[in-house]
Every structure is written in C-alpha cells, then in structure tokens.
Scaffold this active site. Structure first.
Site, mmCIF file in Angstrom:
data_model
loop_
_atom_site.group_PDB
_atom_site.id
_atom_site.type_symbol
_atom_site.label_atom_id
_atom_site.label_comp_id
_atom_site.label_asym_id
_atom_site.label_seq_id
_atom_site.Cartn_x
_atom_site.Cartn_y
_atom_site.Cartn_z
ATOM 1 N N CYS A 145 0.807 -1.218 0.000
ATOM 2 C CA CYS A 145 0.000 0.000 0.000
ATOM 3 C C CYS A 145 0.840 1.269 0.000
ATOM 4 C CB CYS A 145 -1.041 -0.009 1.090
ATOM 5 S SG CYS A 145 -0.523 -0.717 2.621
ATOM 6 N N GLU A 149 4.496 1.099 1.087
ATOM 7 C CA GLU A 149 5.892 0.817 1.451
ATOM 8 C C GLU A 149 6.803 0.960 0.241
ATOM 9 O OE1 GLU A 149 3.160 -0.020 3.933
ATOM 10 O OE2 GLU A 149 5.208 0.566 4.439
#
Lengths: 302, 824
Positions: free
Chosen positions: B462, B464
């Site tokens: 999402c 990182e």
C-alpha cells in the site's frame, strides 16, 4: 503604535481558499460594512461591533444541557415550548453563556485580534503560498471599514513577503483606497450596478463613489491586477444588458478581469442565528441564465 | 464568495449517467464483463500439488523442498488461455479466483472453509468436489505443521494475553496483533528487470556455476549451500516448464481456432511463451509476458502481503517500448492494450484470506499490485518517461481498481507529469497515490542502503518501498492498538470489551492523578507496555518463520540471496537491510483524547476526571454536553500546536523505544501508520474514548484526523502531519494520509493547478504518502442506499482503491464520515 500591535475586529480566518485571488489563500474577514446588500451571504460581517448569535440546530436543548440558562445573569435566555429562546434586548454581551456552551451553539461573531496574531496565523500556510503564489486576502464586511487596521495588516503582510489582496465593495474614501492599493498585489472590487438609483434603493448608498474609486484605480494603479466582480441577483441586476454594460465599461487591459457571481443563499441560516429576517426569501438563481451570460462574456474576453 | 453549485467528478458522471466510454477497448471489456463482479471461487490445485510434494520431501532443506514443490505444481497445475487474452499465465481457473496456501493455515480449514461462501466480508465459493480435496487431501497433512500453530503454541502467556482472544489463536484480541500467521511474508517486489534482461537460463547457469565452485568437503557448502543452489536450479526449471506448457496450450488452442485473426494471435503467443522467461525479452510484448509469468509464478510460491507488486514498470519496460516504437512494430495503443490485458487478469486473482482476522484487515477483495511510475533514476535524475504518461492515461480511460498506481514525487518532478497526475486524481477513482522521494530516499540511505539503490526504490504494497536486491526483511509485522492503551489508562489496565481481565498495566484509578504530567506519565506506561510486548512478539515471529517458509523463486532473483546462498526468508542475510515496522493504530484517537483531558480536566478544569469516566462508561448516553465539550477540544488535523505537540511527543517516545529495540534485534524497527482497513476492527474492541468517539466505532486511520475533526481544510491537515513528525529521528516508516476533496474544489483548469500546487507542497513538507478521494458526500450516501446503481464507484481506502459497494457498512460509514474539504 507598530503595525503588529494594531488591533481590529475579525470574525473569521479561513485557510485553503481557492477562489478569492490567485493560488491557495488565507482569508481574513474584517467586521463592519457601509452597505446593506439584501443578498449578503455574511450578515455577521455587517455591523462593526461583535455580535451574539444563537444556532438552535447545534443546541443540545435545555433538557439535555441548559448550561447557558444557568450562566446568564440577565435572563436573556429562556425556555419557551421546550426550545431555548434568546432575547437580544436583555443581552449585555458578557459572554458567560458562550463560555459554558459545549457545542458552540451560543457564540460571538467577531473578536479583537492584533495584526501580529493574525499574520502569525496567516504565515502558517506560507509553504502553500510558496508553491501556488497564494497569500492573504482581506475580506469582510468591508475590510477598509477598519482603515488603520486594514492598512496595518497589508503593510505587515508585505513586510513578511506575503502576497496581498483585498475584496472591497469600493465604498470608501478615495484617499483610503489609494493608500491600500499601494500595499496590494491584487484587488478584487465589486460593481453591483451602474444604475445609481437602483443601487441606492437596494444597498443603501448610490454608486457614484464606487465608480469614482474604480476610475481612480484605473488611472493611478494601471498595473495592479484587478478582478471586477458582480453578484448577479435575480430581480436586481440579472439582465444581459446590465451585466454586459458593467463588463464593457472596464478598460481593455490584460490585468483587468471580470467575473459574474451566481447568487446563492448559503448565508441564510446565519440571519436566523443573528435574530434577523432574510431579506430575499424565496429567490433562486437561474442557472441557465448564468450559463448563457458566461458564454456571452467569453466572446468579450478573447 | 461563489455559489457551491453541484459539481461532479468525471467518475461520478460516469456512474450516474452510466456512460462508460468503451471505445477502442473491445477486447478488454469482453474479458472484464465476463468476470468483474463475480463472487470469486477457490482453486485448490496449487495447494493440492504443493502438499503432495511437501509430503514426499520431509527432512530436506526447506528451500529445496519448496523448489521441488513448485516444480511439481508447475508440471501438474492446469494451465489456461483466456479467450481473447494476449497474455498467458493464470494461477487458477477462469473468472475471479483465489488460491490456497495450506502451509499458512491448512490446520484450520475444517473450521473455516465451509464458512467462506457465507461470510459477510469477501465471500468465496467452493465446489463440493474441491471441498473434499481440501478436507481429505490437503488439510490433514498440515495439521500440527503450520507456522500459526507453532507460534500459538510457543507464545509466552503475557504476550498471548494481548495477542489472541481464543485458545486456537484464530481470533485476534486486536490489542497487539500479529499479522505474520495469515500470510507468508510481507509485501514484496521481485527484480523483474533481471529476468527481462537475462532470462532464467542465464540465472540457472549462474546457480550451476556457483554449485560447481563449491568445496564439498566444507560442511557449510555441503549441507547448506549445495541444497540451496540445487533449489535455485530446480525453481528455474519450474518456471520455464510452466511457461512452456502455456506455449503448448496456445499452439493446441490455435489448431482448433476458427477465427484466422485469433489463430495468429495464439500462434504468436506460443512463440513468445517458448522464448520467455527462459531467454531475455527482445521486445515490449515479450517483456510484458515475461514480467507477467514472473509475478504469477511468485504468487504460486507465496502469499505475500498485498500480493506481489509490479515494481518500477515505466522504467524497466521503457527500453523495449522505445525500441519497438522506433522500429515501427508497436503503437502507443498496442502497448496500452497489452498492459490493460495484464490489468484485467490481475483483477481476477483475488488475495484470499482464510484467517478471519486477516480478512478484517483488507476489505473488498483488496490487493495492491502497486505499479510505480515517475521518481528518479539510480543517479538521481528525473525518471519520468512516455510510459509514465501512458500509465496515467490508461488509468483515466480505463479506471479499473487494479493495479494500484503509485506515483513517486520528488522536488524536480516535471510540471507536465504533476499536471497529468492531478488530472488523473481529479477523475475521482483515487489513483494514483503519491509517494515522496524526498522523505524515503534519504531515510533509506541513512539506514544503510547504497544511494543509487535508495534512489531506485519501488513502491510495494500500500505505501511501502522496496529495493529488490537490498531488502531482506520479510516477516509480517505487528499492529498495535494504542487506543486500547488509552482505555487501559482510564480503567486501570482493563478494557470494557474484555471485562475483568487485566490486559494492560494497573496504573491506578485515573481520578488519583493530580496533574497532566502524572496522567500523561501513566499513559506512557501503558503505551510502552504494549510496545514492549509487540517487539517481543515480533522477535518470536522472526525466529520461527524461517522454519516454516521458504521462497526459492524470490531468492534466485535476489543478488544477496545468491551471494550468501541463503533463502530470502532467512533470519539474516549478509549485506541485506532489514526494514521492519510496527503499526500505530488510532493515532488521532489517542492524541485528541489526551489533548481533551489535558485541556478540559487539568488546565481549564471545566470537567472532572470522574465526569469523563462516567460519560465514557455510558458511551455518552445522557452525557451529550460532556461529549460535545470533549469533541470541541483541540483536535489533531487543524494545525493546532497545542494538540500536534502531543502527537509529536508520542511519535518520539515510540521511536526512542524502537531505536533501542533495533539495537537489540539487529533490524530497523520503524514506526508506521498505515491501518489499511484495520482501524475498523481495532475500533470494535475499544469502548468510548475521551475524544468523544463512541464505543466500538472505527479508530482514526493512519495519520488522518479523527472523523470530522479536521475543520480547517486540507492545508491544516498536511501541516498537522508535518508538525507531528520527528524529522530528527529515523525510526520511522510510512505515514498514510487521506484527504477527501469535493470535486468542485478542484474544478476546471484552475483547480488542476491548485491540486498540483498542493502536491508540490506535500513534497516540500517531506510527508511520506498522500492520497485523495475526490467525491461528493451525497454520491457516497446515494451509493449506500442504492448499491446496484453505483456498482462501479471506486473510492480510495488506505493505500488502495476499492468498489464502494464491496465494503462493509462499517467501512462505508467510515469513508462517508471523513471530512470533505470544500473550498471556502
């Protein structure tokens, strides 16, 4: 007194304004206005002094809360048929009810603030102005109705390298407008009607001074970016002829723009909070007319 | 001031007027229409063949066993060619499907599988025949062997008490939740470029050379490196066998195909699958096919969090695109069609969570195969190219919820790129999310990454970032509910959801605190207690995982794994950097609550602590005035230093503890704020909080403000985020930030410019992540009332976009209640 220490009455500071001047802006709303436009969407801006307001939709009711009833030393707040009723004639604006109200239903429009405090708040969004060429817009009310305060705000903003704009109704001494323009990066100026009689009938004053003032700006500040705005109010000035005539009297310069504003009633609830009647009950904007008007204006603005 | 005339986003127009422009996308829509809103079904083949092989290889090195199992899967699994598709490579049957990883959760299939078709969130269908295979062939083998059972069995009692709410360890307590037992690994990005440039024959030869160079009289070489390299050789065979079977099937299908045009397409597909991924890709078409094989085979290997990401697609595909375009063998339109062929197949692979806790974490069949665009080159120049623009254009014209598009922003991002990003955001379907190089690159570099690798990071999952040849940390990370710490502070170590059980520390009756210092000190004690337990839990996870998980396919693609002859799932790999994180849930909930008590109880003395506790116990029923006072206290998200300073301090104390723990464990332990959808289930165990939040409702998400608490517009939200960060500390990871704007606010060309400026400022502020929902509240409300007419409405959740109607009512409510910023 230094500019930073000057004080005045402000009823709102609003971040992230996208439509009142270039870039991302912070609006500073000054209280007090010489006009009384019946379509005014900021009725709380009109009088100079702070005003008490009561918003019954935010009130938790006397049964659930009732703190203001206990706090009021003058019995200006009473319960009638289960609802809290505010009797302005008994209110001394001591503010006790406001300080105990948990929801903000009891409030005061307007507080005394210093130029330094305001600019400190405005400056917090500096990082956004940097990228968007935004800055501070003084609005109201009529910002120049507090002349020394408004000028001090503009000077101090300039000193802090913040882009300055004012939104003015134009009804002020020409010398004052002249002084303000010296500290402005852009000007937003309202022209409501070219018909002075009609102007006087609806907003309380004729338009001679306003038109003289804008002439002064054309002559003495030819390079200042100016946005002329006309609120298009049904039944007042909503004819092609009237609006186009305003547009046509503007000088053909790239730094002068014109924008008709669609009438709206977003301010209506605030009239009730202030215990006043809304003067234009039942009027609606004509979206179709506005669309056609904008198209006609586009032809004039190549 | 202007009138707030109603203004719809392009997406809202499409949904309301049902006028999706399908022009030029006949092939894509034919595939999509067959599958789009199907209930997904379970395909058991991967699990079945994986299990068959694992049963035969017990006692061998785990990496080798895994490679053999993958080869068995590659040989046995049914291969498919989707009608009309240009790409080959599925991990399961036609339509929307999910596959099973019994090595994670095979032990409790009996309890759970039969419930899958009926469950409220993300149901799956499963045929009776498959059910029998699951229960008779697959599940029995894994009983007693899964990671989850191992973890549950060895976890010390004091840690277990904050982790699980049942004997089996299936139900999370949602206080200190482990996420390692419902997925094989953390999100991951393989080095696709290596495959495109070299092909698997070359990678296999590399392994063979290393094998030949071993000294088999050396114990390590014989017992650790040799089987590892054997595994590498086998896994290269596995993926090549799998690709070859697709080539054969394409030829077979071509023989039977009547349509001459399609016949040609199939024959070409056969040629391509004969060539890649064994050999280097020679053109764009082969590069895309090769990439697709790699990501699909990675999915057969493991269930990585968020599903395997796509890496810097505009970078590694660009040379092929440019060359083909120059040679006149590819048009822009062809390239877009091929990529969209990938997106529609991607949308059919559903990340199936068997574990009921896992399922709570990412609603609406979420998966995030992040495609990274933009950013900088390894030498720090702007990396934007024509493909970056093509990805944006495809997203605007074909706004499917997969893949998740992520744009890397930096200080020299070209104006045109930002402009097109803003246009895409304005469409309203939530893409792309923005990730900030100015925050991430220096952070990664200072933690030890070579500068050129830090500059070359890919967005993963999402929010990182991954460096495919440098990152080596793979454990799913711990989620900590700090709103629970707050509740324990108010109830002397207990939580109303868990009755008399002592979950936290006994910090005493809150009425005994004489001042803010004492009160805040007690909060910090509760906070630190959860943090300590979380770090311990995570360390146990790190120690156990290598006994249960291996990823030979990911390892053969990782330089450091090959150099060290160690599987990527090993606890420590020489030269690797371990970026681990811990998740902070309920940031604004905690911060606002503390600020309310500081202000109202200790400073202004308008309330007593007893009043606050009584109101909380009653969930504010009969205490509405107190609730209102609490809600109107200073709130995070308004650029108010009073409250942001508390946020900053909590961030700092968490990082100080993390720094100490990093030293102990030899991994970077970093503070992250990315709840995905878990702020909803974590909220369900927390009773009323002193910020006026009602019991069991969602916590604030990420570093966004509490629901409706941000009253000063988006600039204030960004600034609160900025002022609550500790730029002088480095134990920090991603901060997720949602901003909802009304379409009118960014209308027209002026609006686009202002959105661009807002993004520039986000970059200046060095915030990690930002995403927008450009949607009218009334559209969301209408969709809630009338889902059938709003089936296509995409909204941004937490690092991903999902169909609004696929969300649970709780989460729908959560999104509606986020403040919509309109212009003033």
């Amino acid at each position: 007194m230094s500019d930073e220490k000057q004080t005045g009455i402000v009823f709102n500071i609003q971040k992230f304004s996208m439509h009142d001047g270039q870039g991302i802006r912070t609006m500073v709303f000054l209280k007090g206005c010489p006009l009384r436009c019946p379509w005014c969407s900021n009725p709380e801006s009109q009088r100079h002094e702070p005003e008490r307001a009561f918003n019954p939709t935010r009130c938790l009711t006397a049964q659930v809360c009732g703190r203001c009833l206990e706090a009021c030393p003058n019995a200006a707040l009473r319960v009638i048929e289960g609802g809290i009723v505010f009797d302005r004639s008994r209110c001394t604006r001591c503010g006790l009810c406001v300080s105990v109200c948990p929801t903000g239903a009891q409030s005061v429009y307007g507080q005394v603030m210093s130029v330094g405090d305001i600019l400190n708040q405005v400056e917090r969004d500096d990082v956004f102005y940097n990228r968007s060429d935004g800055g501070m817009t003084l609005s109201g009310g009529e910002p120049l109705a507090q002349p020394d305060f408004a000028l001090a705000l503009l000077r101090e903003a300039r000193r802090r390298r913040i882009h300055t704009t004012i939104e003015t109704c134009g009804h002020c001494p020409t010398a004052l407008l002249d002084r303000a323009c010296r500290h402005l990066d852009a000007l937003i100026f309202d022209i409501k009607s070219l018909d002075s009689e009609k102007h006087k009938r609806l907003v309380g004053v004729g338009n001679e001074l306003i038109l003289r003032n804008i002439e002064h700006v054309w002559t003495h500040f030819p390079l200042l970016p100016v946005l002329i705005r006309t609120p298009v109010v049904p039944g007042f000035n909503d004819t092609n002829g009237e609006i186009l005539n305003i547009r046509k009297m503007l000088p053909q310069r790239t730094n002068v723009c014109f924008e008709p504003l669609t009438y709206h009633r977003m301010g209506q609830p605030k009239y009730a909070y202030l215990g006043r009647d809304y003067p234009l009950e039942g009027i609606e904007a004509d979206e179709g007319f506005m669309k056609r008007l904008r198209e006609r204006l586009k032809i004039l603005d190549p | 001031m202007l009138l707030a005339t109603c203004c719809l986003s392009p997406q809202e127009e499409r949904v309301e007027k049902k006028n999706v422009n399908r022009q030029g996308r006949k092939r894509i829509y034919e595939i999509l229409d067959r599958v789009q809103f199907q209930t997904p079904s379970i395909d058991v083949e991967r699990a079945r063949y994986f299990t068959q092989s694992m049963a035969q290889t017990e006692g061998e090195l785990l990496t080798l066993r895994w490679a053999k199992a993958l080869k068995h899967v590659a040989e046995k699994i049914t291969v498919y060619i989707t009608p009309g598709q240009l790409l080959a490579g599925r991990a399961g049957k036609p339509g929307r499907y999910g596959i099973l990883y019994p090595e994670i959760d095979g032990d409790f299939y009996e309890e759970v599988i039969s419930q899958l078709p009926k469950r409220e969130k993300c149901p799956f269908t499963v045929s009776q025949g498959d059910m029998n295979i699951i229960l008779e062939e697959i599940a029995p083998y894994w009983k007693g062997k899964t990671f989850h059972e191992h973890l549950n069995a060895v976890m010390p009692k004091e840690i277990r008490g904050v982790t699980y709410d049942d004997e089996l360890g299936l139900r999370s307590k949602f206080v200190v939740s482990e996420t390692a037992s419902y997925r094989s690994a953390l999100q991951w990005v393989p080095d696709y470029e290596k495959v495109l440039k070299r092909g698997f024959i070359d990678l296999q030869n590399d392994a063979k050379k290393r094998l030949a160079a071993l000294d088999l009289t050396n114990s390590l070489d014989l017992w650790e490196k040799k089987p590892f390299l054997d595994a590498m050789i086998i896994v290269c065979d596995a993926v090549m066998i799998w690709a070859k079977r697709h080539a054969d099937l394409a030829r077979e299908t071509a023989t039977a195909e009547k349509d001459p045009h399609r016949k040609q397409e199939l024959l070409r597909m056969a040629q391509i699958c004969d060539h890649v991924p064994a050999h280097p890709a020679r053109n764009f078409r082969e590069a895309v096919q090769s990439q697709w094989f790699v990501q699909m085979f990675s999915r057969l290997e493991q269930k990585a969090a968020a599903v395997i990401s796509n890496g810097r697609m505009d970078q590694y595909l660009y040379p092929y695109y440019a060359k083909d375009l120059a040679e006149g063998i590819l048009t822009r339109r062809d390239a877009m069609e091929l990529l969209e062929c990938m997106w529609v197949d991607m949308s059919q692979f559903i990340d199936l969570y068997i574990n009921p806790t896992g399922n709570e974490f990412s609603e609406a069949y979420a998966h995030w195969e992040a495609v990274t665009i933009g950013g900088q080159t390894p030498q720090g120049e702007d990396a934007t190219n024509e493909l970056s623009y093509l990805f944006l254009e495809s997203k605007r014209e074909f706004p499917l919820n997969y893949p998740d598009l992520a744009a890397r922003i930096h200080s020299r991002t070209p104006k045109r790129f930002l402009h097109e990003i803003a246009l895409t955001i304005k469409d309203g379907s939530g893409f792309p999310k923005l990730i900030n190089d100015e925050e991430i690159v220096p952070l990664y570099a200072i933690k030890g990454a070579p500068m050129h690798e830090a500059l070359d990071y890919a967005v993963s999952g999402c929010t990182e970032a991954r460096m495919p040849n440098r990152d080596t940390y793979t454990s799913g990370c711990v989620y900590i509910n700090f709103a629970a710490a707050l509740e324990m502070l108010m109830y002397n170590g207990r939580m109303r959801r868990y009755g008399d059980e002592l979950v936290g520390l006994e910090t005493g009756d809150p009425e005994q605190f004489n001042d803010w210092g004492e009160f805040y000190g007690a909060y910090k004690a509760q906070h630190m207690n959860l943090l300590e337990k979380a770090f311990q839990q995570q360390h146990i996870v790190d120690c156990l995982r290598p006994l249960h998980f291996a990823t030979p396919f990911s390892s053969v693609l990782h330089n450091l794994c090959m150099d060290a002859c160690k599987d990527l799932q090993s606890k420590k790999i020489e030269g690797g950097i371990d970026y681990s994180y811990f998740e902070f849930l309920g940031y604004a909930t905690v911060v606002d609550s503390l600020a309310a008590i500081k202000k109202l109880v200790f400073e202004d003395k308008r309330l007593t602590m007893r009043q606050v506790v009584e109101a909380m116990k009653a969930d504010f029923a009969g205490f509405e005035p107190i609730r209102e006072m609490l809600r109107n206290a200073p709130c995070y998200g308004n650029d108010d230093s009073y409250v942001d300073a508390i946020g900053k301090d909590i961030d700092a104390i968490s990082q100080v503890a993390a720094q100490k723990n990093s030293k102990e464990r030899g991994v970077h332990v970093d503070l992250r704020y990315v709840p995905v959808t878990s702020h909803v289930p974590f909220g369900k165990v927390v009773s009323a909080t002193p910020n006026g939040r009602k019991a069991w409702t969602a916590l604030a998400d990420g570093t966004s403000a509490s629901h409706g608490a941000d009253k000063n517009g988006p600039t204030a939200v960004l600034l609160s985020n900025y002022h609550s960060k500790n730029y002088g500390m480095v134990n920090r990871a991603s901060r997720l930030l949602n901003i909802k704007l009304s379409p009118k606010c960014v209308a027209g060309d002026e609006g686009t410019k202002k959105l661009v400026n807002l993004i520039r400022t986000f970059c200046d502020l060095k915030l990690w992540h930002l995403q927008f929902n450009i949607v009218n509240r009334r559209t969301l409300e209408a969709a809630q009332r009338d889902p059938s007419n709003y089936r296509n409405l995409l909204v941004r959740i937490a690092g991903y976009s999902a169909y609004f109607c696929d969300l649970s009512p709780d989460l729908q409510h959560d999104i509606i209640e986020r403040t919509e910023h309109s212009d003033f």
